[in-house]
Design a protein around this motif. Structure first.
Motif, short mmCIF file in Angstrom:
data_model
loop_
_atom_site.label_atom_id
_atom_site.label_comp_id
_atom_site.label_asym_id
_atom_site.label_seq_id
_atom_site.Cartn_x
_atom_site.Cartn_y
_atom_site.Cartn_z
N LEU A 223 -5.20 4.04 -2.71
CA LEU A 223 -4.58 5.35 -2.52
C LEU A 223 -3.15 5.14 -2.03
O LEU A 223 -2.95 4.56 -0.97
CB LEU A 223 -5.40 6.12 -1.48
N VAL A 224 -2.17 5.57 -2.81
CA VAL A 224 -0.78 5.32 -2.44
C VAL A 224 -0.11 6.63 -2.01
O VAL A 224 -0.17 7.64 -2.72
CB VAL A 224 -0.01 4.71 -3.63
N ILE A 225 0.50 6.61 -0.82
CA ILE A 225 1.25 7.78 -0.35
C ILE A 225 2.72 7.52 -0.68
O ILE A 225 3.29 6.52 -0.25
CB ILE A 225 1.11 7.95 1.18
N GLU A 260 -0.52 -1.12 4.85
CA GLU A 260 -1.86 -0.95 4.29
C GLU A 260 -2.88 -0.72 5.40
O GLU A 260 -2.87 -1.41 6.41
CB GLU A 260 -2.27 -2.21 3.51
N VAL A 261 -3.74 0.25 5.18
CA VAL A 261 -4.82 0.51 6.13
C VAL A 261 -6.12 0.62 5.34
O VAL A 261 -6.20 1.36 4.36
CB VAL A 261 -4.57 1.81 6.92
N HIS A 262 -7.13 -0.15 5.76
CA HIS A 262 -8.44 -0.05 5.12
C HIS A 262 -9.26 0.99 5.85
O HIS A 262 -9.30 0.97 7.09
CB HIS A 262 -9.20 -1.38 5.23
N LEU A 271 -8.25 1.70 0.34
CA LEU A 271 -7.08 1.01 0.86
C LEU A 271 -5.92 2.00 0.75
O LEU A 271 -5.47 2.32 -0.35
CB LEU A 271 -6.81 -0.24 0.01
N ILE A 272 -5.49 2.53 1.93
CA ILE A 272 -4.39 3.50 1.90
C ILE A 272 -3.08 2.76 2.09
O ILE A 272 -2.97 1.92 2.98
CB ILE A 272 -4.52 4.53 3.04
N MET A 273 -2.10 3.07 1.24
CA MET A 273 -0.81 2.40 1.35
C MET A 273 0.30 3.41 1.59
O MET A 273 0.47 4.34 0.82
CB MET A 273 -0.54 1.62 0.06
N ASP A 274 1.03 3.19 2.68
CA ASP A 274 2.20 4.01 2.98
C ASP A 274 3.40 3.24 2.45
O ASP A 274 3.51 2.04 2.68
CB ASP A 274 2.29 4.21 4.49
N SER A 291 11.55 -0.95 -4.28
CA SER A 291 10.99 -1.65 -5.43
C SER A 291 9.50 -1.96 -5.17
O SER A 291 8.67 -1.91 -6.07
CB SER A 291 11.84 -2.88 -5.74
N ARG A 292 9.17 -2.24 -3.90
CA ARG A 292 7.74 -2.45 -3.57
C ARG A 292 6.93 -1.16 -3.72
O ARG A 292 5.79 -1.18 -4.13
CB ARG A 292 7.61 -2.97 -2.13
N SER A 293 7.57 -0.03 -3.34
CA SER A 293 6.87 1.26 -3.50
C SER A 293 6.50 1.47 -4.96
O SER A 293 5.38 1.86 -5.29
CB SER A 293 7.76 2.43 -3.08
#
Ligand SMILES: Nc1nc2c(ncn2[C@@H]2O[C@H](COP(=O)(O)OP(=O)(O)OP(=O)(O)O)[C@@H](O)[C@H]2O)c(=O)[nH]1
Ligand SMILES: [Mg+2]
Length: 452
Positions: A223-225, A260-262, A271-274, A291-293
């Motif tokens: 899940l990407v924010i 990253e937060v599991h 896996l949530i990614m801010d 670029s990583r986003s």
């Protein structure tokens, strides 16, 4: 490879102080060890309460429960003895040191019990992988899926398909042998083709049905924010995770690295990614962050796109971002900082899926509920077992491709068609460990801890 005729032993339960510890001994010396430690033989598969003694000094070690599983009816397929002792480290250390005194008896390597179970035909490779997943399962969904796989469901599916390919191969081999009798040839080719057509459909259905669902269940749903700087992405991550995982400041461009937060949502691993806020910038560090986003957006299973404004130009921005990241997945558009609006729900433009405010903790529960529904829909664990690893997907794809080559190819070259089938069968054989898997084994068994 380690010698299979050694007797191996290890602590099967977790180390550290506990009420009970379980030691497992597997191999030809197990029955001799019972006699030496307990001074008697015991009934198989029944708990026996015994006082164990050190054979060298005859002094008592501990009063334990013994479980005796003579070969081949044991986990490894060898003679297996389980000692359920008191769980202090002193008792465990004493037992391990007494066992070390027996000849041809040594501490097991990580995964060695599972490896012996595989070598002795007790479990196929997919079942062993399922067992590793079951031991590591952290959510309810992972447990269910791993249990099915460890019970051999996936292995049976692949073995049935392989058997069908071998049946088709037999027809083609016969065709090669009778190659001068035209009508026999035709019938044989037709029979082989019919089998392969059904198989291709089944393999493709398995690939499509699994999608990424099996792998998601194992490794976590990504899940990407994302969104522009300062819209409240990190605040949302912190709200979902219930802790200050990411730094929040009023300065645009706070987050640079992906954070990253599991967590488990509705029993599913997520896996949530801010990510860093996306904008034009000349700052080098921020550029790298952006670029990583984009990179993470490209791999996302679901994107939460945050906006704290409703301007038209933001639509173009979202579209450009999705294009440049090659993001193919579903995007939920979220209007953030709802507390700053007078009547948040009424003036919600239709483009938004959700409105929320992390400040007043408004809309967060609804977001979690929707995510939970989405994951449940996406990961139904009924029906046929799912592909859980990239290794499985690659081999099933290879097998399906070889079967398609068979269907496309000409029966005037039966040797080439036989080769297509051989390739298709060997891909499936590698999945269950039937053929040339030596190089894979170290990798798979290395996932286990000692004592399994
Ligand atoms: N009023 C209000 N302010 C918020 C809300 N959520 C976040 N903020 C504020 O908005 C500012 C930016 O929040 P962040 O969570 O750091 O935003 P971000 O999108 O991660 O920002 P970057 O990392 O810079 O891209 C902070 O001052 C937050 O306190 C909200 O729901 N309501
Ligand atoms: Mg941030």
């Amino acid at each position: 490879m380690l010698p299979l005729n050694d007797t191996i032993y290890a602590l099967a339960s977790a180390s550290g102080r506990a009420g009970v510890a379980v030691l497992r001994i597997s191999g030809p010396k197990a029955s001799y060890i019972i006699e030496q430690l307990a001074g008697k033989t015991i009934i198989p598969r029944q708990a026996s309460l015994c006082l164990l003694r050190d054979p060298l000094s005859s002094l008592p070690i501990d009063r334990v429960l013994l479980l005796w599983f003579p070969a081949p009816h044991s986990f490894t397929g060898e003679d297996v003895l389980e000692i359920h002792s008191h769980g202090s480290s002193a008792v465990v250390e004493k037992l391990l040191s007494v066992l070390a005194n027996f000849d041809e008896c040594r501490l097991a390597e990580p995964g060695e019990y599972a490896r012996r179970a595989f070598e002795n035909g007790k479990m196929d490779l997919t079942a062993i992988e399922g067992l590793a997943d079951l031991i590591n399962a952290q959510t309810e969904g992972q447990r269910k899926q791993a249990l099915r796989q460890s019970e051999g469901e996936l292995g049976r599916l692949y073995e049935n398909w392989r058997a069908d390919i071998l049946k088709a191969s037999a027809y083609i081999e016969a065709l090669i042998d009778f190659s001068d009798e035209e009508d026999i040839d035709e019938t044989l080719a037709k029979q082989a083709t019919e089998i392969v057509e059904v198989l291709v459909r089944s393999l493709q259905e398995h690939l499509v049905l699994s999608g990424r669902r099996g792998e998601q269940m194992r490794d976590g749903f990504r899940l990407v924010i994302a969104g522009a700087p300062n819209v409240g992405k990190s605040s949302l991550l912190n709200s979902l995770a219930n802790r200050e995982a990411a730094i929040v400041t009023s300065q645009a461009g706070t987050t640079r690295d992906v954070i990253e937060v599991h967590m488990s949502i509705g029993g599913f691993p997520v896996l949530i990614m801010d990510t860093a806020g996306i904008r034009e910038t000349s700052a080098l560090i921020e550029q790298e962050g952006i670029s990583r986003s984009l990179d993470r957006l490209g791999q996302a299973d679901l994107v939460l796109w945050l906006q704290d404004d409703v301007e038209q130009e933001l639509d173009t921005k979202l579209q450009t971002t999705l294009n440049s990241s090659q993001c193919q997945t579903e995007v939920w558009r979220i209007l953030s900082k709802a507390d700053l609006r007078p009547k948040p729900s009424k003036d919600l433009p239709a483009v938004f899926d959700l409105v929320l405010s992390t400040k007043s903790h408004w809309g967060i529960e609804e977001l979690i509920a929707r995510l939970s529904d989405h994951l449940a829909k996406d990961s139904q664990t009924t029906g046929s077992p799912l592909i859980t690893r990239a290794r499985h997907r690659i081999e099933v794809e290879k097998s399906a491709a070889a079967l398609q080559d068979f269907l496309k190819g000409s029966m005037a070259d039966p040797e080439l068609r036989a080769e297509d089938l051989r390739l298709a069968a060997s891909s499936l054989g590698r999945l269950t460990g039937r053929i040339d898997v030596e190089e894979l084994l170290g990798h798979i068994f290395g996932e286990f801890c000692i004592g399994k």
